[in-house]
Structure formats: structure tokens, C-alpha cells
Design a protein around this motif. Structure first.
Motif, PDB file in Angstrom:
ATOM      1  N   ALA A 104      36.879  34.570  48.253  1.00  0.00           N
ATOM      2  CA  ALA A 104      35.859  35.646  47.711  1.00  0.00           C
ATOM      3  C   ALA A 104      36.394  37.123  48.226  1.00  0.00           C
ATOM      4  N   SER A 105      36.379  36.752  50.410  1.00  0.00           N
ATOM      5  CA  SER A 105      36.367  38.100  50.762  1.00  0.00           C
ATOM      6  C   SER A 105      38.518  38.328  50.162  1.00  0.00           C
ATOM      7  N   PHE A 106      38.688  37.908  50.216  1.00  0.00           N
ATOM      8  CA  PHE A 106      40.826  38.275  50.756  1.00  0.00           C
ATOM      9  C   PHE A 106      40.908  38.173  48.967  1.00  0.00           C
ATOM     10  N   SER A 107      40.224  38.237  47.851  1.00  0.00           N
ATOM     11  CA  SER A 107      40.443  38.463  46.367  1.00  0.00           C
ATOM     12  C   SER A 107      39.747  39.841  46.710  1.00  0.00           C
ATOM     13  N   MET A 108      39.249  39.966  47.151  1.00  0.00           N
ATOM     14  CA  MET A 108      38.490  41.764  46.667  1.00  0.00           C
ATOM     15  C   MET A 108      39.199  42.759  47.583  1.00  0.00           C
ATOM     16  N   LEU A 109      39.845  41.500  48.471  1.00  0.00           N
ATOM     17  CA  LEU A 109      40.069  42.888  49.827  1.00  0.00           C
ATOM     18  C   LEU A 109      41.898  43.092  48.454  1.00  0.00           C
ATOM     19  N   LEU A 110      42.725  42.010  48.136  1.00  0.00           N
ATOM     20  CA  LEU A 110      43.068  42.374  48.280  1.00  0.00           C
ATOM     21  C   LEU A 110      43.571  43.010  46.924  1.00  0.00           C
ATOM     22  N   PHE A 111      42.842  43.323  45.708  1.00  0.00           N
ATOM     23  CA  PHE A 111      42.815  44.345  44.580  1.00  0.00           C
ATOM     24  C   PHE A 111      42.208  45.362  45.669  1.00  0.00           C
ATOM     25  N   GLU A 112      40.958  45.869  46.149  1.00  0.00           N
ATOM     26  CA  GLU A 112      41.437  47.682  47.152  1.00  0.00           C
ATOM     27  C   GLU A 112      42.695  47.759  48.036  1.00  0.00           C
TER      28      GLU A 112
END
Length: 596
Positions: free
Chosen positions: A160-168
């Protein structure tokens, strides 16, 4: 002759390497994340720490760093190496699986968090709408460099963290161009420049992916033939630098290229070797970046403005944690405990926040004093990220503990019940999941349960040693029960109880040895698997294959030996089991093994 500039560079390298050599082992000894240690080192040796005394004590110049600009390049290269190592743990297939998380929850988290933060700044800070937007979207960003090393990418929290960080990370370029378009001095060329950057960036990413697919296996094959680890390292760094420069040339962030380079190498058969060779650089790269963050902390400014700074940090953390946890929970992506942990882990601002603040300052949306204040808030937020991660983990564990007892009342029909979730139980659950067979696992260790849930396993809290606990598991609806705990007496007792209540239920149990397996068969087990037998068969299989025997005959012979020994064990099960039970009682369970 060595110039003064060269001496300064050597001194900076000495400080960074010395910090890594002292901080990592010292904090590891006390089981404290070195993130805090590196930031404290940066504060100590930076321009607002001992560096401010270098004028009075010239010898301090050799153990301090005069300004953040002196190691800014190394810090940026550190982030690039860190993102490259993260990319090595991924693959295009995993990225495709995460697309809904990235462009769904990730986009909502950044936009909604930025809007709420911007609205709060307009309401309480009297900022103009463009300034509030720039600050809000900057503070909504989270730290890839700190969050992912803490959470990883394979657990539920990490995914979950990686997915949001990737979009950022992907959104950085559009954000910077949008801030430029909002500038009072902006021209009509900003939108055109943004569109040009986006299509050129997409083209570069496609070319890099295609080139990597064709060239990387050949490049690393040559390095493998040479049997020289230095060639692997040189080839890896070459790929990272080329990819980072390619994306930076068209206006994208170089960390996008670094991440892509890692993903491309992860698709090759050489990713394990590359990961092992570049692993030592991961901690050092993070350390250099964190030292630069610590150097940005100014103790005098903190002392003068500490009420405002505390209020700002608490406000940003509270808003971001609430928004992130709520989105994950209400979108159905994560359980309540996981959503809470991710929310707190992602609550601090990011290293990219500093980049966006610089862009807002250049666009004249904010003044230098405002930029300096929020840069300090960002540095403090980065410093407390490991503490927030620890708090989030503890809260998630308590949430899972409270929900665990209320979720053990019923097991739906057609599931396999796995009792105990240590290394054996986890392996059984992984295989059941891989073959799409429904299961439910239980364990009496709440930490084990919480960790398994974060990793995506269906595990509940239950102590099967308590009277009546078996009835609450709903075993009458199960297809089979697997006993994996390392307590032979408890296994015999549970096997007898379940066989008496459920005569037709398949009961498969882990056994210590042949004698224990025989006792389990006599107690009513359908199958009992001795660990000593399976380890000897695996050893024999490996030997035969290494000697050149074909796989088919080896598997057939192993199967025959297993069947023969199972018949012998079942025959032993017809003997008196009391001596064996007394023997098992005299052997306490080994520490560190599964409990139920």
C-alpha cells in the motif's frame, strides 16, 4: 599538491563514512532504526551544530560539513541508488497488479490530502489560494527514501505504501510545472511545456524498457562469463546512471529512471547477483541523504519558533494520517489495522516536499521566510517518521488483537484450518493460497497474527490450548485440519479430541520423528509427516540430482521410499503408544518454533 577544495571533499567523505561506520552498528545493537542516528549526526556536524564553531576552532573543519550544498550531490545520488534497490524487488507483473492502487488510492491520497492541507492553510494561515495549493500539495507528499526501507514492498503495509509513493514520484513533474503556471510572472508556454515533457517522458520510459529487455541480459551475461563481481557492479551502476540521466534530460525526476532500471534488472535472471553486490550501498545511500536532512535542522530557529513548529508538525501528521487511513479502509484495500499503520507511516512530509517548496519559492508563490519555516517542518517530520512507524505498528497490533477474538466464531464451509502459523504453517498457507484453495489459520501469538495479516494471510487469534476453543473454530465445516505447532503432547490431545467429535474429518499433522508420527496415527491422524523423514528425503533427492540422475526416476524413487516408510509408521501405530507419549513429554518444544 592537494587544494583546499579537495581537502574539504575528503573531509566530507570522512564524516559520512565515519557516521555510517559508527551509527549503523551502534543503533543496531540497541535495535533502534539508524534513521534517527543519521539525522542526529547531520545535526551535530552540520552548519548549525559543530560546524558553526569551525571559525573559532579550525580543527573542527576536518570533522564537520560547512553547508548542505557540499553533500547535496551525494544525497541525490544516494536517493537514486535507494530507488534502484527498491526496483530490484519489483517486476513489471507486480507493477501491473498494483495499477489500481497506484492510480486509484495513490491519486486520491495525494489530491485529497493536498486539498485539505491547503484549505487548512488558507483558513488558519491566511495564505493566498495559489500559495496554499503549493504548500498543501508539497506537504501531502511522503518520503520514499525512509518509508520503503521501513515497510519493504512485499507486506500488505509495504504494498500500500509503495503504490501511493510511486504515484507521488510520478506526479512530481506535473506538480512543478503547475506551480510554474500559477506564478504571477507565468507565460502561456507553461501548459505546452508540460505536455511536451509528459510525452517525451513516456517515450523515454518506453525506449528504456525496450532497450533493457534486449540489452540487459546480454550485458550481464558477459559479466557472468568473466566471473568478475566488479563487472556486475560496474554494469549495474552504468544502467542506473544512464536511466536516471535519460529521464532527467526530458524533465522527469531521475529517481523514476533509477526505479525503472531496478525493475528492468529484476526481470532478468541476474537480479539476485546484482542485488547482493549493490546491497552494501543501500544503507550508505540512505545515510548520506539523512545526514543532509539533519544538516537542514537549525536549533536556534527551532528554539525561537517551537510552538508554531510543533503545531504545524502535529497538524500535518494528523491530517495526512487520517486521510490515508480512511482512503485505504473505505476503499476496501486494507484491513483496519493495516490502514492505521500505513496512515501513520505516510504521515510525515517528504524529501520531495523540499523540491516542491523550492519550486513554489522560485514561482514567487511563497516568500523565503515561509519556505524556510516549512522546510524546517519537513525536516522534523522526516526525523520522527521511524517513531510514527513504531506507534503505527503497535496500534495496528492492538487493533488486530481486539478484532481477533471476535472473528474466531465461525469457519465457512470448504476451508482448510491451519493450526499454528510459524514457518511450517506459513508454508502450508502459501501453497494453499497459490493453488487457490480456501483456508483459515489460527495462532496464539498476537504478534505472529498481526505480522501475517499485514503480509496478506488470513489468520485469526485463538489459543487452542484453552478448553472449548476448538468448538469455536467451526471445524465441523472444514475440509481438513492441519496441525503445525511444535508441541507433541498437544498435537496428540487435539488429534484424539477431533477424531472423537469428527470421525470423517481429514487430520494432517506435523510430527517430530517416526515414533511421534506412529502415536499420531494411533490417535486418529489421517496423515502424520515426520520432519526427520522429509529432511532425509530432500537431502537424498538433492544428491541424486547433483549426481546427474534424471528428475523423473528420482521423484518416483522418493515417492516409493516415502510410501514404504509411511506404511511402516502406520504399522507402528498399532503398538502400545504409552511409552512413546512418556518419551515425548520428556522432550520440551524447541524455542522459536510454532505455538498455537
Amino acid at each position: 599538491m592537494v587544494s583546499e577544495t579537495d581537502t574539504s571533499a575528503i573531509g566530507n567523505a570522512l564524516v559520512v563514512l565515519g557516521a555510517a561506520g559508527i551509527v549503523i552498528p551502534a543503533f543496531a545493537r540497541f535495535r533502534i532504526t539508524p534513521v534517527i542516528g543519521f539525522i542526529l549526526v547531520g545535526l551535530l556536524v552540520g552548519p548549525s551544530g559543530l560546524g558553526s564553531l569551525a571559525g573559532d576552532y579550525p580543527w573542527l573543519r576536518h570533522v564537520t560539513i560547512a553547508s548542505t550544498e557540499d553533500i547535496a550531490l551525494f544525497a541525490e545520488f544516494g536517493i537514486i541508488l535507494l530507488l534502484f534497490s527498491i526496483g530490484l524487488e519489483l517486476s513489471f507483473r507486480r507493477l501491473w497488479q498494483l495499477r489500481k492502487l497506484v492510480f486509484g488510492v495513490g491519486a486520491a491520497e495525494l489530491l485529497l490530502g493536498g486539498a485539505i492541507l491547503g484549505g487548512a492553510l488558507m483558513l488558519f494561515g491566511s495564505y493566498s489560494a495559489p500559495a496554499a495549493f503549493g504548500l498543501g500539495i508539497a506537504l501531502a507528499l511522503s518520503s520514499t527514501a525512509i518509508v520503503l526501507p521501513i515497510a519493504g514492498t512485499k507486506s500488505a503495509v509495504g504494498r500500500a505504501s509503495f503504490s501511493m509513493l510511486l504515484f507521488e514520484d510520478l506526479a512530481i513533474v506535473p506538480i512543478i510545472f503547475l506551480l510554474g503556471a500559477l506564478s504571477p510572472t507565468a507565460t502561456g508556454d507553461s501548459a505546452e511545456l508540460l505536455i511536451t515533457t509528459l510525452w517525451q517522458g513516456a517515450l523515454v520510459v518506453a525506449v528504456l524498457a525496450l532497450a533493457g529487455w534486449f540489452l540487459l541480459p546480454r550485458i550481464f551475461a558477459q559479466a557472468a562469463r568473466a566471473k568478475d563481481p566488479e563487472l556486475f557492479l560496474a554494469a549495474s551502476l552504468l544502467v542506473v546512471i544512464v536511466a536516471a540521466l535519460a529521464t532527467a534530460t526530458v524533465g522527469l525526476s531521475p529517481i523514476v529512471g533509477a526505479l525503472l532500471a531496478g525493475v528492468m534488472i529484476a526481470e532478468t535472471e541476474y537480479h539476485g547477483e546484482v542485488e547482493a553486490i549493490t546491497a552494501p550501498f543501500k544503507g550508505l545511500a540512505l545515510g548520506v541523504f539523512l545526514i543532509s536532512v539533519g544538516m537542514g535542522l537549525n536549533l536556534k530557529t527551532i528554539a525561537d519558533q517551537w510552538p508554531q513548529l510543533i503545531a504545524a508538525v502535529v497538524g500535518v501528521v494528523a491530517i495526512k494520517a487520517t486521510v490515508t487511513a480512511a482512503l485505504l479502509r473505505f476503499s476496501g484495500v486494507a484491513r483496519r489495522g493495516t490502514a492505521t499503520e500505513v496512515g501513520l507511516l505516510m504521515a510525515s512530509p517528504s524529501e520531495t516536499t523540499l523540491i516542491v517548496l523550492t519550486a513554489a519559492l522560485a514561482a514567487q508563490l511563497i516568500d523565503p521566510e515561509t519556505a524556510s519555516f516549512w522546510q524546517l517542518v519537513t525536516a522534523i517530520g522526516l526525523t520522527i517518521t521511524p517513531l510514527l512507524a513504531r506507534v503505527g505498528h503497535d496500534i495496528a497490533r492492538r487493533i488486530e488483537m481486539r478484532s481477533g477474538d471476535t472473528q474466531v466464531d465461525e469457519t465457512p464451509a470448504g476451508r482448510t484450518v491451519v493450526v499454528g502459523f510459524g514457518r511450517v504453517g506459513r508454508t502450508v498457507a502459501e501453497l494453499l493460497r497459490d493453488h487457490q484453495r480456501p483456508y483459515i489459520a489460527v495462532d496464539a501469538d498476537i504478534d505472529t497474527v498481526a505480522t501475517a495479516r499485514r503480509d496478506g494471510f488470513l489468520v485469526r487469534f485463538a489459543d487452542v490450548a484453552r478448553p472449548g476453543s476448538l468448538d469455536k473454530l467451526g471445524i465441523e465445516n472444514a475440509d481438513a485440519v492441519v496441525l503445525t505447532m511444535d508441541d507433541p503432547v498437544q498435537q496428540l490431545r487435539m488429534t484424539k479430541q477431533m477424531r472423537q467429535k469428527y470421525p470423517k474429518l481429514p487430520i494432517i499433522s506435523r510430527a517430530r520423528d517416526a515414533d511421534h508420527a506412529a502415536a499420531l496415527y494411533q490417535a486418529g491422524a489421517t496423515d502424520a509427516v515426520p520432519e526427520t523423514l522429509e529432511s532425509s528425503l530432500q537431502l537424498a533427492e538433492a544428491v541424486l540430482i547433483d549426481l546427474g540422475v534424471a528428475m523423473g526416476p528420482v521423484i518416483a524413487s522418493i515417492h516409493d521410499v516415502r510410501a514404504k516408510m509411511r506404511r511402516e509408521i502406520m504399522t507402528k501405530g498399532d503398538l502400545d503408544q504409552e511409552p512413546r507419549i512418556r518419551k515425548l513429554r520428556a522432550q520440551p518444544p524447541s524455542r522459536g518454533e510454532e505455538t498455537a
